[in-house]
Scaffold this motif. Structure first.
Motif, short mmCIF file in Angstrom:
data_model
loop_
_atom_site.label_atom_id
_atom_site.label_comp_id
_atom_site.label_asym_id
_atom_site.label_seq_id
_atom_site.Cartn_x
_atom_site.Cartn_y
_atom_site.Cartn_z
N VAL A 141 0.81 -1.22 0.00
CA VAL A 141 0.00 0.00 0.00
C VAL A 141 0.85 1.27 0.00
O VAL A 141 0.36 2.34 0.32
N SER A 142 2.12 1.15 -0.36
CA SER A 142 2.98 2.31 -0.54
C SER A 142 3.17 2.54 -2.03
O SER A 142 3.17 1.59 -2.82
N GLY A 143 3.34 3.80 -2.41
CA GLY A 143 3.43 4.05 -3.84
C GLY A 143 3.93 5.42 -4.20
O GLY A 143 4.70 6.05 -3.45
N LEU A 144 3.48 5.91 -5.34
CA LEU A 144 3.88 7.21 -5.85
C LEU A 144 3.27 8.32 -5.00
O LEU A 144 2.08 8.29 -4.69
N ARG A 145 4.06 9.30 -4.65
CA ARG A 145 3.57 10.40 -3.84
C ARG A 145 2.71 11.32 -4.71
O ARG A 145 3.01 11.57 -5.88
N VAL A 146 1.61 11.78 -4.11
CA VAL A 146 0.60 12.50 -4.89
C VAL A 146 0.10 13.73 -4.12
O VAL A 146 0.34 13.88 -2.93
N THR A 147 -0.62 14.59 -4.85
CA THR A 147 -1.28 15.75 -4.25
C THR A 147 -2.66 15.34 -3.74
O THR A 147 -3.08 14.19 -3.87
N VAL A 148 -3.39 16.28 -3.20
CA VAL A 148 -4.75 16.01 -2.72
C VAL A 148 -5.69 15.64 -3.86
O VAL A 148 -6.75 15.06 -3.63
N ASP A 149 -5.29 15.96 -5.10
CA ASP A 149 -6.08 15.58 -6.28
C ASP A 149 -5.50 14.35 -6.98
O ASP A 149 -5.85 14.07 -8.14
N SER A 150 -4.59 13.65 -6.29
CA SER A 150 -3.96 12.43 -6.81
C SER A 150 -3.05 12.66 -8.01
O SER A 150 -2.77 11.74 -8.78
N GLU A 151 -2.55 13.88 -8.17
CA GLU A 151 -1.54 14.15 -9.19
C GLU A 151 -0.20 13.63 -8.69
O GLU A 151 0.21 13.92 -7.57
N VAL A 152 0.51 12.88 -9.52
CA VAL A 152 1.83 12.38 -9.14
C VAL A 152 2.81 13.55 -9.07
O VAL A 152 2.83 14.40 -9.97
N ILE A 153 3.61 13.59 -8.00
CA ILE A 153 4.56 14.70 -7.84
C ILE A 153 5.98 14.23 -8.13
O ILE A 153 6.30 13.05 -8.04
N ASP A 154 6.83 15.21 -8.49
CA ASP A 154 8.24 14.92 -8.72
C ASP A 154 9.05 15.25 -7.47
O ASP A 154 8.49 15.60 -6.42
N LYS A 155 10.36 15.17 -7.57
CA LYS A 155 11.21 15.33 -6.39
C LYS A 155 11.16 16.75 -5.82
O LYS A 155 11.53 16.96 -4.67
N SER A 156 10.70 17.70 -6.61
CA SER A 156 10.55 19.08 -6.10
C SER A 156 9.21 19.29 -5.44
O SER A 156 8.93 20.37 -4.91
N GLY A 157 8.35 18.26 -5.46
CA GLY A 157 7.03 18.36 -4.87
C GLY A 157 5.98 18.93 -5.80
O GLY A 157 4.84 19.16 -5.38
N MET A 158 6.32 19.14 -7.06
CA MET A 158 5.39 19.69 -8.03
C MET A 158 4.70 18.58 -8.82
O MET A 158 5.30 17.55 -9.12
N PRO A 159 3.43 18.80 -9.20
CA PRO A 159 2.72 17.79 -9.98
C PRO A 159 3.32 17.60 -11.37
O PRO A 159 3.78 18.56 -12.00
#
Length: 560
Positions: free
Chosen positions: A497-515
């Protein structure tokens, strides 16, 4: 010094999956055709789910591992050339994967009027379990049930040691009622929902300070019945579903925006699917990718006796596709959904073993309140010497023992079964002894300690108060005479249940934290909500995040 547990050894300190390791897998064979890899694995370490008895040392204790069946990695790391693509198609949204997350996202996007192509790696949808967490849905409101959302949020933060994204949890709270109400409207009267409340309408259970929130909506027809109805509804709205067609690679334009995927169709040809609004990764976890689990999991968490998997093809394809375009993964160590209730004798999950009867370790000592939430009990079992324990019962026969206890008060599915049905589950894996000495000789449990433990359990049962651990004495019994029954138990794993880090809208983010524009992840392919352990004390939150964020993504894409 650590012994190798297989040709795929653990990292001593543990590191997050590196891009090199993640992207080193090439090829995109159709699901279920990884015979060469399976044969190689079998020749070296016994192969897949039949691999048993592999050991390593952990603080002096031997741990036994039971590998899941290996799946076929569909992700292709090397760029697929234009001349290798047989055809190109266009749509609004590509949904990759048809587990619960993919079904919910596909149905929502189609309902919002979007043209959807849904790709599934296997020959069928893949679901499991029973409920969908929904404390704010109308069914609970109609039943007069309510919860303190701040209390739930605080418990979820503590469950993750605050190593999660609180804003995503807040988004789940804000949207779960709307999303599940929408879902109930979609399936209409084709399903029979019921609420996961206690037998007297209790909204929570509490043992040893651990509160379990009983806020899930379930279906008499099960999740399979739900999936069939949801897909039927989606088909009526002209969704394009393609089975045996795994997504292999993400397509970006010159600006870096995700604009589609390349998949392999049933004939083995590459097809490029352009998605004008976005790509949604719903490919599930990576529990059928042993290398990936060894890279990202604690040894102790992989010391299990059973894998309860919806399919054998969850190999982390979505995780790897997301990372290939700059997506950021949850940090090490990753976690999986774990339960107690794995029979060491059968290497299978057993619903009878999920019930909170007294447990002892191999030293014959009771070590936990058995009535706590399942993930906490699983953690405690796997922390014992050898990563196992024994459930111990006494009485004339199993059906009588079960009928006398309070098992019907609990949330697990066995609580809805008859005593005979539970007894029939347990009988094949029982070790029986007419005396404590006979039982211990057959199981290896320390006899002197077990005698003392059973005498104490009898005393606590008579008192009606568990003075030692705060458990439910109605699950105890009189151990003063036999026959005695023991059931060797270890952890039972479901999915990562661990995976790609996302925003509150489930947009995948990059290492800078941007979608990353155009890329979304939903369900077990996504991260940010859990850390250390999966919180079973919030009922069916995994299923709920699939539905809620699938709905959130579809709604967002329909408004673009």
């Amino acid at each position: 010094m650590l012994e190798k547990i297989s040709r795929r050894s653990f990292l001593v300190g543990g590191t997050a999956l590196t891009m090199g390791a993640a992207l080193g897998v090439v090829g995109c064979a159709p699901a279920g055709t990884n015979e060469e890899a399976k044969a190689s694995s079998a020749a070296i370490d016994g192969g897949g789910a039949e691999t048993k008895g592999m050991q390593t040392l952990n603080a002096g204790a031997e741990l036994n591992f039971f590998e899941p069946v290996p799946g076929t990695v569909a992700f292709v790391s090397e760029k697929i050339k234009d001349e290798d693509v047989a055809s190109t198609e266009d749509c609004d949204v590509v949904v990759c994967g048809l587990g619960l997350a993919g079904i919910a996202t596909m149905l929502a996007a189609t309902s919002f009027g979007l043209k959807v192509i849904a790709l599934e790696k296997t020959g069928s949808y893949n679901v499991r379990g029973t409920g969908i967490g929904a404390p704010d849905c109308r069914l609970f409101k109609e039943a007069g049930a309510s919860w303190d959302e701040e209390e739930i949020l605080n418990d979820m933060m503590k469950a993750s040691s605050y190593r999660c994204n609180a804003d995503i949890w807040k988004s789940w709270f804000a949207n779960n009622g709307e999303a599940v109400d929408w879902l109930l409207d979609q399936v209409g009267d084709k399903l029979t929902p019921y609420l996961g409340l206690g037998p007297n309408g209790e909204t929570t259970s509490e043992f040893a300070g651990v509160v379990t929130y009983r806020e899930d909506v379930r279906f008499e027809e099960g999740m399979d019945g739900f999936a069939e109805v949801a897909i039927e509804v989606a088909n009526s709205k002209n969704v394009d579903i393609r089975y045996n067609t795994p997504a292999c690679q993400i397509v970006q334009d010159d600006s870096g925006k995700v604009v589609g995927v390349i998949a392999r169709d049933e004939q083995g040809s590459y097809v490029k699917i352009n998605a004008s609004k976005g790509v949604v990764l719903c490919t599930g976890g990576y529990e059928n990718n042993w290398d990936m689990m060894c890279e990202n999991m604690r040894r102790e968490d992989l010391c299990v006796a059973a894998w309860r998997l919806p399919n054998t093809e969850n190999t982390g394809d979505g995780h790897m596709m997301g990372m290939s375009v700059g997506g950021l993964m949850d940090p090490y160590p990753h976690i999986m959904m774990r339960d107690p209730g794995a029979s060491v004798a059968s290497n299978a999950g057993n619903k009878g073993l999920t019930l909170p009867f007294p447990r002892v370790n191999e030293s014959g000592l009771r070590y936990v309140n058995e009535s706590i939430a399942p993930h906490f009990l699983a953690n405690s079992i796997q922390h014992q010497t050898g990563g196992h324990d024994f459930m111990v019962l006494a009485g004339p026969d199993l059906e009588t023992i079960i009928d006398r206890c309070s098992y019907r008060n609990y949330a697990m599915s066995a609580a809805r079964m008859s005593p005979k049905e539970v007894a029939d589950l347990l009988e094949p894996i029982a070790v029986r002894g007419e005396t404590v000495e006979e039982l211990c000789e057959a199981t290896g449990i320390d006899a002197e300690n077990l005698k003392k433990t059973l005498a104490r359990l009898t005393e606590l049962h008579e008192k009606g108060v568990d003075e030692d651990w705060g458990g439910d004495t109605e699950m105890f019994m009189d151990y003063s005479s036999g026959p005695y029954f023991a059931f060797e138990e270890s952890g039972s794993c479901l999915v990562t249940v661990s995976g790609l880090r996302v925003t509150v809208d489930s947009e995948v983010i990059d290492k800078s934290g941007m979608p990353i524009p155009g890329l979304y992840a939903v369900g077990n392919c996504s991260g940010e909500m859990f850390s250390d352990t999966y919180p079973h004390d919030l009922q069916a939150i995994s299923h709920s995040r699939c539905v809620v964020f699938g709905y959130v993504v579809a709604k967002k894409l329909s408004q673009q």
